[in-house]
Write an enzyme that holds these catalytic residues in place. Structure first.
Site, PDB file in Angstrom:
ATOM      1  CD  GLU A  99      -3.174  -1.054   1.963  1.00 13.83           C
ATOM      2  OE1 GLU A  99      -3.193  -0.193   2.865  1.00 13.83           O
ATOM      3  OE2 GLU A  99      -4.086  -1.891   1.813  1.00 13.83           O
ATOM      4  CD  GLU A 118      -3.793  -5.761   2.661  1.00 14.71           C
ATOM      5  OE1 GLU A 118      -4.419  -4.913   3.318  1.00 14.71           O
ATOM      6  OE2 GLU A 118      -2.581  -5.676   2.403  1.00 14.71           O
TER       7      GLU A 118
END
Length: 190
Positions: A78, A182
């Site tokens: 991220e 994810e």
């Protein structure tokens, strides 16, 4: 490592493991802390970026000593969340251009020189960033040759239809796979 060994032993077919970093050590980060908003100090090609790339290789080396190999690593978990995270979250912020340069100048060459056959995945963030992120990174021939695929998270999928993100990216870069890496439930409090 004992849990990975048990899972590998129990599986009827080979397990493909991948790893994704959350943060570099505090001394490499612009904010001097492993938590909160921060980037790697300096810019691609410098001592901080080369050292961070070498951490990836050291990680793979240490696991290999225990007969655990990784099919892939991501360049950063991220990377844009690093701009918006709560103060205690460990992450490194990267823009698409910064990730491209880190892959092209540091991480890609380090993996290529290493004895590991570990593949490299880029993005590892929300698909809302596609196809822009892919255009920036894979539009660079040097970075693109080191990248096998794109890692994607699902949390903001309701905002962007798959045709505008996944399908558009696949059409632009059909030789690079897309992989959801994810997801969880309970992300939104409501």
């Amino acid at each position: 490592i004992p849990l990975l060994r048990r899972a590998l032993a129990m599986s009827k077919r080979p397990l493909l493991l991948f790893a994704s970093p959350w943060t570099a050590p505090a001394w490499m980060r612009s904010n001097g802390d492993v938590r909160g908003k921060g980037t790697l100090k300096g810019k691609a090609g410098d001592k901080y970026h080369k050292t961070w790339a070498n951490y990836f290789i050291k990680f793979l080396d240490e696991y290999a000593k225990h007969n655990v190999t990784f099919w892939a690593v991501t360049a950063q978990n991220e990377p844009l969340a690093g701009l918006f995270t709560p103060p205690q979250a460990p992450t490194i912020a990267f823009t698409a251009a910064q990730q491209r340069d880190f892959i092209a100048q540091d991480l890609g060459p380090a993996l290529a020189r290493s004895p590991h056959r570990t593949q490299l995945l880029m993005l590892d963030d929300q698909r809302i960033h596609l196809p822009h992120w892919a255009k920036v990174v894979l539009g660079n021939a040097t970075a693109a040759r080191y990248v096998a695929g794109l890692a994607v998270h699902w949390y903001l999928d309701a905002i962007v239809p798959p045709g505008c993100s996944l399908e558009a990216t696949h059409k632009l870069f059909p030789d690079h796979f897309l992989l959801y890496t994810e997801a969880c439930t309970g992300f939104f409090m409501f």
